[in-house]
Design a protein around this motif. Sequence first.
Motif, PDB file in Angstrom:
ATOM      1  N   SER A 140       0.835  -1.204   0.000  1.00  0.00           N
ATOM      2  CA  SER A 140       0.000   0.000   0.000  1.00  0.00           C
ATOM      3  C   SER A 140       0.869   1.252   0.000  1.00  0.00           C
ATOM      4  N   PHE A 143       2.094   2.153  -3.438  1.00  0.00           N
ATOM      5  CA  PHE A 143       1.072   2.780  -4.281  1.00  0.00           C
ATOM      6  C   PHE A 143       0.827   4.224  -3.846  1.00  0.00           C
ATOM      7  N   ARG A 178      -4.891   3.551   0.240  1.00  0.00           N
ATOM      8  CA  ARG A 178      -4.505   2.747  -0.929  1.00  0.00           C
ATOM      9  C   ARG A 178      -5.547   2.891  -2.038  1.00  0.00           C
ATOM     10  N   ASP A 179      -6.844   2.887  -1.658  1.00  0.00           N
ATOM     11  CA  ASP A 179      -7.906   3.023  -2.664  1.00  0.00           C
ATOM     12  C   ASP A 179      -7.856   4.399  -3.336  1.00  0.00           C
ATOM     13  N   ASP A 182      -4.956   4.379  -5.733  1.00  0.00           N
ATOM     14  CA  ASP A 182      -5.306   3.645  -6.954  1.00  0.00           C
ATOM     15  C   ASP A 182      -6.078   4.540  -7.914  1.00  0.00           C
ATOM     16  N   ASP A 186      -4.949   5.658 -11.649  1.00  0.00           N
ATOM     17  CA  ASP A 186      -5.694   5.324 -12.878  1.00  0.00           C
ATOM     18  C   ASP A 186      -6.301   6.567 -13.541  1.00  0.00           C
TER      19      ASP A 186
END
Length: 194
Positions: A140, A143, A178-179, A182, A186
Amino acid sequence: MPLRVVIAEDEAIIRMDLRETLQEEGYDVVGETGRGDQAVELVRDLQPDLAILDIKMPGMTGLEAAAIINAEKICGVLMLTAFSQREVVEQARDAGALAFLVKPFQKSDLVPAIEVAMGRFRELRDLTGEISALGEQLESRKFIERAKGVLIDQVGMAENDAFQFIQKTAMSERSRMRDVADRILDGSLRPDAG
């Protein structure tokens, strides 16, 4: 819940005595066999808490069975053997045996050996869980660092501001950092858009 046990011992009389002793002590014998290869299948199918394996068995040795059970982290393993040589003990340890009992054993030796095996199995399982959690945290973190880099390079934010953006967004959305990272990676989340 009583401890669930699979017994693998090729001498039927010893297997029967072992089963009776375990049942008298309150353990639940859920499966038994005289073959090492069948022991592995029983353990996979029945998912016991403990496998008691004789070292010398047809089909597969107890050492080979212990190595498979240990690699798959199914249950604790207690080895039984008529041999107490250091080499045999070391082989059992290397195969994943968590406790060792030399035949003929006394009833009074069995329960402490089981407790040692189960205590060690729980410790190993807990350590494996901690290692997995640390690995997840590290992943995590990578990222999040990458997302910070995107915010710094593409949006022109300072490093501290980029971290605070990720942290505050995660808190306000009640999601993991982490979400959020992400979504930044993206391209679906940017400070000017969100």
